[in-house]
Write a protein that holds these residues in place. Structure first.
Motif, PDB file in Angstrom:
ATOM      1  N   SER A 186     -60.628 -14.409   4.943  1.00  0.00           N
ATOM      2  CA  SER A 186     -61.836 -15.232   4.927  1.00  0.00           C
ATOM      3  C   SER A 186     -61.902 -16.020   3.620  1.00  0.00           C
ATOM      4  CB  SER A 186     -63.081 -14.356   5.054  1.00  0.00           C
ATOM      5  OG  SER A 186     -63.244 -13.570   3.882  1.00  0.00           O
ATOM      6  N   GLN A 187     -62.792 -16.982   3.561  1.00  0.00           N
ATOM      7  CA  GLN A 187     -62.949 -17.778   2.346  1.00  0.00           C
ATOM      8  C   GLN A 187     -63.412 -16.907   1.182  1.00  0.00           C
ATOM      9  OE1 GLN A 187     -62.104 -20.910   1.823  1.00  0.00           O
ATOM     10  NE2 GLN A 187     -62.843 -20.921  -0.302  1.00  0.00           N
ATOM     11  N   HIS A 188     -64.351 -16.000   1.458  1.00  0.00           N
ATOM     12  CA  HIS A 188     -64.867 -15.133   0.390  1.00  0.00           C
ATOM     13  C   HIS A 188     -63.782 -14.187  -0.114  1.00  0.00           C
ATOM     14  CE1 HIS A 188     -67.138 -11.615  -1.264  1.00  0.00           C
ATOM     15  NE2 HIS A 188     -67.772 -12.600  -1.868  1.00  0.00           N
ATOM     16  N   ALA A 189     -63.009 -13.613   0.806  1.00  0.00           N
ATOM     17  CA  ALA A 189     -61.926 -12.711   0.397  1.00  0.00           C
ATOM     18  C   ALA A 189     -60.909 -13.452  -0.444  1.00  0.00           C
ATOM     19  CB  ALA A 189     -61.269 -12.110   1.635  1.00  0.00           C
ATOM     20  N   LYS A 190     -60.573 -14.662  -0.019  1.00  0.00           N
ATOM     21  CA  LYS A 190     -59.601 -15.476  -0.752  1.00  0.00           C
ATOM     22  C   LYS A 190     -60.079 -15.730  -2.185  1.00  0.00           C
ATOM     23  CE  LYS A 190     -59.433 -19.806   0.337  1.00  0.00           C
ATOM     24  NZ  LYS A 190     -59.167 -21.047   1.101  1.00  0.00           N
ATOM     25  N   GLU A 191     -61.334 -16.112  -2.344  1.00  0.00           N
ATOM     26  CA  GLU A 191     -61.870 -16.393  -3.680  1.00  0.00           C
ATOM     27  C   GLU A 191     -61.871 -15.137  -4.542  1.00  0.00           C
ATOM     28  OE1 GLU A 191     -65.691 -18.014  -2.844  1.00  0.00           O
ATOM     29  OE2 GLU A 191     -64.919 -19.964  -2.172  1.00  0.00           O
ATOM     30  N   LYS A 192     -62.202 -14.008  -3.943  1.00  0.00           N
ATOM     31  CA  LYS A 192     -62.259 -12.756  -4.694  1.00  0.00           C
ATOM     32  C   LYS A 192     -60.851 -12.320  -5.123  1.00  0.00           C
ATOM     33  CE  LYS A 192     -64.768  -9.428  -6.382  1.00  0.00           C
ATOM     34  NZ  LYS A 192     -65.577  -8.509  -5.540  1.00  0.00           N
ATOM     35  N   LEU A 193     -59.894 -12.425  -4.219  1.00  0.00           N
ATOM     36  CA  LEU A 193     -58.535 -11.979  -4.524  1.00  0.00           C
ATOM     37  C   LEU A 193     -57.865 -12.863  -5.575  1.00  0.00           C
ATOM     38  CD1 LEU A 193     -57.391 -11.031  -0.929  1.00  0.00           C
ATOM     39  CD2 LEU A 193     -57.722  -9.455  -2.843  1.00  0.00           C
ATOM     40  N   LEU A 194     -58.270 -14.113  -5.641  1.00  0.00           N
ATOM     41  CA  LEU A 194     -57.710 -15.012  -6.657  1.00  0.00           C
ATOM     42  C   LEU A 194     -58.095 -14.584  -8.073  1.00  0.00           C
ATOM     43  CD1 LEU A 194     -58.115 -18.512  -4.951  1.00  0.00           C
ATOM     44  CD2 LEU A 194     -55.967 -17.444  -5.667  1.00  0.00           C
ATOM     45  N   THR A 195     -59.130 -13.763  -8.192  1.00  0.00           N
ATOM     46  CA  THR A 195     -59.550 -13.287  -9.514  1.00  0.00           C
ATOM     47  C   THR A 195     -58.836 -11.994  -9.913  1.00  0.00           C
ATOM     48  OG1 THR A 195     -61.395 -11.910  -8.686  1.00  0.00           O
ATOM     49  CG2 THR A 195     -61.841 -14.256  -9.053  1.00  0.00           C
ATOM     50  N   LYS A 196     -58.059 -11.431  -8.994  1.00  0.00           N
ATOM     51  CA  LYS A 196     -57.431 -10.131  -9.234  1.00  0.00           C
ATOM     52  C   LYS A 196     -56.066 -10.291  -9.897  1.00  0.00           C
ATOM     53  CE  LYS A 196     -60.536  -7.618  -6.980  1.00  0.00           C
ATOM     54  NZ  LYS A 196     -61.260  -6.455  -7.524  1.00  0.00           N
ATOM     55  N   ASN A 197     -55.763  -9.376 -10.796  1.00  0.00           N
ATOM     56  CA  ASN A 197     -54.430  -9.283 -11.365  1.00  0.00           C
ATOM     57  C   ASN A 197     -53.640  -8.301 -10.503  1.00  0.00           C
ATOM     58  OD1 ASN A 197     -52.118  -9.172 -12.893  1.00  0.00           O
ATOM     59  ND2 ASN A 197     -53.044  -8.059 -14.600  1.00  0.00           N
ATOM     60  N   LEU A 198     -52.836  -8.831  -9.600  1.00  0.00           N
ATOM     61  CA  LEU A 198     -52.142  -8.000  -8.624  1.00  0.00           C
ATOM     62  C   LEU A 198     -50.823  -7.447  -9.139  1.00  0.00           C
ATOM     63  CD1 LEU A 198     -52.745 -10.251  -5.481  1.00  0.00           C
ATOM     64  CD2 LEU A 198     -54.068  -8.246  -6.196  1.00  0.00           C
ATOM     65  N   GLY A 199     -50.388  -7.908 -10.289  1.00  0.00           N
ATOM     66  CA  GLY A 199     -49.078  -7.493 -10.795  1.00  0.00           C
ATOM     67  C   GLY A 199     -47.975  -8.323 -10.157  1.00  0.00           C
ATOM     68  N   GLU A 200     -46.745  -7.964 -10.447  1.00  0.00           N
ATOM     69  CA  GLU A 200     -45.602  -8.674  -9.870  1.00  0.00           C
ATOM     70  C   GLU A 200     -45.313  -8.089  -8.491  1.00  0.00           C
ATOM     71  OE1 GLU A 200     -42.297  -8.550 -12.505  1.00  0.00           O
ATOM     72  OE2 GLU A 200     -43.376  -9.491 -14.168  1.00  0.00           O
ATOM     73  N   ILE A 201     -45.753  -8.787  -7.467  1.00  0.00           N
ATOM     74  CA  ILE A 201     -45.679  -8.262  -6.106  1.00  0.00           C
ATOM     75  C   ILE A 201     -44.262  -8.379  -5.559  1.00  0.00           C
ATOM     76  CG2 ILE A 201     -46.521  -8.511  -3.739  1.00  0.00           C
ATOM     77  CD1 ILE A 201     -48.594  -7.393  -5.658  1.00  0.00           C
ATOM     78  N   LYS A 202     -43.714  -7.224  -5.163  1.00  0.00           N
ATOM     79  CA  LYS A 202     -42.396  -7.218  -4.521  1.00  0.00           C
ATOM     80  C   LYS A 202     -42.530  -7.503  -3.027  1.00  0.00           C
ATOM     81  CE  LYS A 202     -39.821  -6.042  -8.091  1.00  0.00           C
ATOM     82  NZ  LYS A 202     -39.380  -4.656  -8.304  1.00  0.00           N
ATOM     83  N   VAL A 203     -43.522  -6.869  -2.386  1.00  0.00           N
ATOM     84  CA  VAL A 203     -43.677  -6.990  -0.938  1.00  0.00           C
ATOM     85  C   VAL A 203     -45.122  -7.368  -0.615  1.00  0.00           C
ATOM     86  CG1 VAL A 203     -43.498  -5.808   1.284  1.00  0.00           C
ATOM     87  CG2 VAL A 203     -41.908  -5.225  -0.562  1.00  0.00           C
ATOM     88  N   PHE A 204     -45.270  -8.396   0.204  1.00  0.00           N
ATOM     89  CA  PHE A 204     -46.581  -8.904   0.607  1.00  0.00           C
ATOM     90  C   PHE A 204     -46.684  -8.804   2.122  1.00  0.00           C
ATOM     91  CE2 PHE A 204     -49.168 -13.088   1.123  1.00  0.00           C
ATOM     92  CZ  PHE A 204     -50.340 -12.377   1.299  1.00  0.00           C
ATOM     93  N   LYS A 205     -47.547  -7.909   2.611  1.00  0.00           N
ATOM     94  CA  LYS A 205     -47.811  -7.818   4.040  1.00  0.00           C
ATOM     95  C   LYS A 205     -48.904  -8.821   4.344  1.00  0.00           C
ATOM     96  CE  LYS A 205     -50.371  -6.191   6.668  1.00  0.00           C
ATOM     97  NZ  LYS A 205     -51.338  -6.835   7.617  1.00  0.00           N
TER      98      LYS A 205
END
Length: 295
Positions: A186-205
């Motif tokens: 969703s738009q809200h989820a997208k905006e929220k996740l953009l603020t997160k430091n996810l680390g160096e992602i090896k695998v993205f489901k």
């Protein structure tokens, strides 16, 4: 023309992977990943309905994320049998799309599941509608919840939503490896996740049925994964614009409907990727191929 070029790139990418790896001929009755101490594996099942992911650690530790769709009971049992799963320690449900009560109840009873985790909304429905008894521990995960799934593997909830196209999104960390299992777009989820430091992602489901407009090129770049997994059954096909965005980040893209079940085995320092494709609709014969190894 753009779609044609995307398809060409995907074909070339998959071909190069196949040529770089080792091929295994013959039927596979059981898959022994030989998971030792300080190792883990994650498998994204190819299902005709819904999605499910199996996380495995040493000493027969098995965690299931989602249960497939309402029509994939037989397929789920076959895949779990192929991976020699007799008991599931924990079930994680990522949203309303994953809540097939009859299937959950079947898996709980057959695989002796003792713990279920999900959002507060889903766990409430489970407690009210499932015949699971008092022997099941039901946990509600909230944003920032951190849980040790088994030694050396932890999960951190990045986002929890209950609106349309929202669910439970969490990262996994195993030594230096970061994985992101995302279900919301969703738009809200997208905006929220953009603020997160996810680390160096090896695998993205990648969220099932997500398209480029809802997921966005900006978020794909933010995740910046080495491997992207698209899981969807039925007649769903991956969105070409989304695949284009993933390829721009040099991510290796796998679509379970085309490539089959994707298994990734991790050690402390590297990982290997395998694809398993069933031969025919009876799910009796399987071909196993090692795609590539990264140190």
């Amino acid at each position: 023309m753009r779609i044609f070029l995307i398809l060409v790139v995907i074909f070339l990418q998959c071909t190069s992977i196949a040529l770089a790896g080792k091929s295994f001929s013959g039927n596979v009755e059981k898959i022994d990943l030989n998971i030792r101490s300080h190792e883990m594996a994650i498998s994204f099942f190819r299902l005709s309905d819904g999605e499910a992911t199996l996380i495995q650690g040493p000493n027969n530790q098995n965690i299931l994320v989602n249960v497939g769709g309402g029509q994939s009971k037989r397929e789920m049992d076959r895949w779990l049998s192929l991976y020699d799963v007799k008991k599931v320690t924990m079930l994680i449900l990522t949203g309303a799309h994953a809540l097939h009560l009859e299937q959950v109840n079947h898996l709980v009873n057959r695989y002796h599941i003792k713990e279920i985790a999900s959002s507060q909304q889903i766990t409430k429905q489970i407690a009210e509608n499932l015949d699971v008894g008092n022997q099941i521990v039901i946990k509600s995960w909230k944003e920032e919840t951190k849980t040790e799934l088994f030694p050396e593997l932890s999960a951190v909830v990045q986002y929890v939503g209950s609106e349309k196209n929202e669910g439970l999104d969490f990262t996994l960390q195993f030594f230096k490896h970061h994985l992101f299992l995302m279900s919301s777009f969703s738009q809200h989820a997208k905006e929220k996740l953009l603020t997160k430091n996810l680390g160096e992602i090896k695998v993205f489901k990648v969220p099932a049925n997500a398209n480029e407009d809802l997921l966005s090129e900006k978020l794909v770049k933010h995740v910046d994964s080495q491997i992207s997994i698209l899981t969807a059954g039925g007649n769903h096909h991956p969105n070409p614009e989304l695949i284009s965005d993933l390829l721009k980040t040099w991510s290796e893209v796998y679509f379970t409907k085309t490539h089959g079940t994707v298994t990734i085995k991790f050690t402390k320092s590297h990982y290997e990727v395998f694809t398993i494709l069933e031969d025919g609709s009876d799910y009796k014969n399987f071909g196993l191929r090692e795609c590539f190894r990264i140190i």
